[in-house]
Design an enzyme around this catalytic site. Structure first.
Site, mmCIF file in Angstrom:
data_model
loop_
_atom_site.group_PDB
_atom_site.id
_atom_site.type_symbol
_atom_site.label_atom_id
_atom_site.label_comp_id
_atom_site.label_asym_id
_atom_site.label_seq_id
_atom_site.Cartn_x
_atom_site.Cartn_y
_atom_site.Cartn_z
ATOM 1 N N HIS A 122 27.097 -32.342 41.176
ATOM 2 C CA HIS A 122 26.729 -33.174 42.328
ATOM 3 C C HIS A 122 26.724 -32.277 43.570
ATOM 4 O O HIS A 122 27.472 -31.294 43.626
ATOM 5 C CB HIS A 122 27.784 -34.271 42.459
ATOM 6 C CG HIS A 122 27.508 -35.303 43.499
ATOM 7 N ND1 HIS A 122 27.800 -35.110 44.826
ATOM 8 C CD2 HIS A 122 26.987 -36.541 43.410
ATOM 9 C CE1 HIS A 122 27.471 -36.196 45.503
ATOM 10 N NE2 HIS A 122 26.969 -37.072 44.677
ATOM 11 N N ASP A 199 35.805 -31.957 39.418
ATOM 12 C CA ASP A 199 35.239 -33.102 40.124
ATOM 13 C C ASP A 199 35.328 -34.289 39.171
ATOM 14 O O ASP A 199 34.526 -34.423 38.247
ATOM 15 C CB ASP A 199 33.785 -32.778 40.502
ATOM 16 C CG ASP A 199 33.048 -34.000 41.021
ATOM 17 O OD1 ASP A 199 33.609 -35.109 41.007
ATOM 18 O OD2 ASP A 199 31.883 -33.837 41.437
ATOM 19 N N GLN A 202 33.392 -39.247 38.278
ATOM 20 C CA GLN A 202 32.845 -40.142 37.245
ATOM 21 C C GLN A 202 33.744 -40.219 36.018
ATOM 22 O O GLN A 202 33.353 -40.799 35.002
ATOM 23 C CB GLN A 202 31.437 -39.678 36.833
ATOM 24 C CG GLN A 202 30.426 -39.608 37.952
ATOM 25 C CD GLN A 202 30.053 -40.983 38.521
ATOM 26 O OE1 GLN A 202 30.417 -42.041 37.979
ATOM 27 N NE2 GLN A 202 29.339 -40.976 39.631
ATOM 28 N N LYS A 225 34.726 -45.741 43.442
ATOM 29 C CA LYS A 225 34.089 -45.747 42.123
ATOM 30 C C LYS A 225 35.024 -46.302 41.059
ATOM 31 O O LYS A 225 34.726 -46.262 39.869
ATOM 32 C CB LYS A 225 33.659 -44.329 41.740
ATOM 33 C CG LYS A 225 32.511 -43.780 42.599
ATOM 34 C CD LYS A 225 32.054 -42.449 42.070
ATOM 35 C CE LYS A 225 31.257 -41.644 43.070
ATOM 36 N NZ LYS A 225 29.941 -42.186 43.370
ATOM 37 N N CYS A 365 21.785 -37.073 44.093
ATOM 38 C CA CYS A 365 22.546 -35.996 44.740
ATOM 39 C C CYS A 365 22.795 -34.848 43.765
ATOM 40 O O CYS A 365 23.903 -34.276 43.739
ATOM 41 C CB CYS A 365 23.874 -36.505 45.301
ATOM 42 S SG CYS A 365 23.669 -37.797 46.508
#
Ligand code: C6P
Length: 411
Positions: A122, A199, A202, A225, A365
């Site tokens: 991302h 990261d 998700q 999220k 993104c």
């Protein structure tokens, strides 16, 4: 097993019509909806406890501080961190990654050193490293993706060298829906004396994550999220690293003593949290963590895997539809990017919206990734704990209706 009908009842936003059709919300990778418990917690905080933290001695200030710090403990438990000193509240994944790049990056990276990321990152996990590389004269390198949509571990072994200082990789891709082999990458990074940044935007909302088992040095994720509010996120960092690092922002709240020419910082984690933090956001994130852990992250993961097993073959069977990322059901998370031959994904998303089905379209993104796989944009459906097989059916029906409409015009 989760009781999805019970769960749905706790998300008031789901019960509305969009374009005269019952809403099917499949844009969960962008942001998830919030359960009543989180909405109630936010309202309760403002109605009963609102005060600034760590400053006042009055009752409301003590209550707000207690709740704020309790939320930190909930987050610590969720990701299996060793201590709350290692849990920093930020604005979200983007801020968390920027802090690592600025603070740790400035400390550890010099001219000619290497930072290794992948082509599936991302923008939030690309640009802070570009900036760091430019500041320091360092080299930013990218790990390849295999033709079938996985991070190429063989290539990772070539890219990560003794010059590498930082490896930073998404735990789950927000486009390819693939889970990356973080433990293997961490071992590789550590063998070369580099640190591993993950990261987790998700991942944390969708599956059990244990930062100590992964041995990640830093791990970033966003509250919005995972059923929490916007404007709150988390940076986990190992104490030994955080101790060495300078704060990124300076001001109230993070200091011990302020002299005319210099100042000293509070201990961890507060030395990083300058100014009045997002108190309500953190407390509501704590409620979201309670909500998700009561249901069980393993159960949520299984529910999404069942949905993928149901919907992926149906998508793959549609003529002219391409699904990106792994084609194997067991390797694909509930983030499913796709294109319909001959149609722009924005037109697809608009047509699906006319049927009440919310999906995202665009570059998500992740422009370097789309360039790498040579696709200008995609549509993307992303599932969460409140989605059902009926939602999946509505997606498939809406896609078929869209195909029909663009091929033959309105009936
Ligand atoms: N991806 C999506 O629709 P923030 O905006 O800071 O909460 O999260 C940034 C971010 C970082 N990494 C990954 C893997 C992400 O998916 C995201 C957010 C959203 O895919 C919005 S672009």
């Amino acid at each position: 097993m989760i009781n999805v009908e019970n769960i749905r009842q706790q998300f008031p936003i789901l019960f509305q019509e969009v374009n005269d059709e019952p809403l099917v919300y499949l844009d969960n990778a962008a942001t998830t909806q919030k359960p009543q418990a989180v909405l109630d917690k936010l309202a309760y905080y403002y109605e009963h406890d609102n005060a600034n933290v760590h400053r006042g001695v009055h009752t409301l200030a003590e209550r707000a501080t207690k709740e704020y710090e309790a939320a930190r403990e909930k987050v610590r438990r969720l990701i299996g961190a060793n201590e709350t000193a290692e849990i920093l509240f930020t604005r979200g994944t983007t801020t968390s990654l920027n802090w690592v790049a600025k603070s740790y990056g400035d400390l550890a990276v010099g001219a000619g050193d290497e930072i290794v990321i992948s082509y599936m990152e991302h923008h939030s996990n690309i640009i802070p490293w570009q900036q760091l590389a430019q500041r320091k004269g360092a080299v930013l390198k990218y790990i390849d993706i295999t033709a079938d949509g996985y991070l190429d571990l063989e290539n990772a072994k070539k890219q990560i060298t003794d010059k590498t200082k930082i490896v930073s990789i998404a735990h789950v891709s927000n486009v390819l829906g693939v889970i990356n082999p973080i433990s293997e990458l961490t071992v590789l990074a550590h063998q070369h004396g580099a640190i591993m940044v993950v990261d987790g935007a998700q991942a944390v909302p969708h599956m059990p994550v244990n930062v100590q088992e992964l041995d990640a040095d830093f791990y970033a994720f966003s509250g919005h999220k995972m059923c929490g509010p916007t404007g709150i996120g988390v940076l986990y960092g190992k104490r030994a690293l955080l101790e060495k690092m300078e704060p990124v922002e300076f001001g109230g709240e993070m200091i011990d003593f302020v002299n005319l020419q210099d100042s000293t910082w509070k201990e961890l984690p507060w030395k990083f949290e300058a100014g009045t933090p997002n108190i309500a956001g953190a407390i509501a994130l704590g409620a979201a963590v309670d909500y998700l852990t009561d249901i069980g992250l393993e159960n949520i993961h299984q529910h999404e895997a069942d949905l993928v097993a149901y919907v992926l073959p149906k998508l793959q069977a549609i003529e002219g539809l391409t699904v990106y990322g792994p084609q194997k059901i067991e390797d694909h998370t509930g983030v499913i990017a796709f294109n319909l031959e001959g149609l722009h994904p924005h037109d697809v998303a608009t047509a699906l919206d006319m049927e009440g089905v919310a999906v995202r379209a665009g570059h998500h993104c992740a422009q370097p990734l789309l360039k790498y796989i040579d696709v200008p944009a995609t549509a993307r459906a992303s599932f969460y704990l409140y989605n059902t097989k009926a939602d999946a059916d509505r997606l498939i029906e809406a896609i078929l209706a869209t195909k029909e409409f663009f091929q033959h015009g309105p009936i």
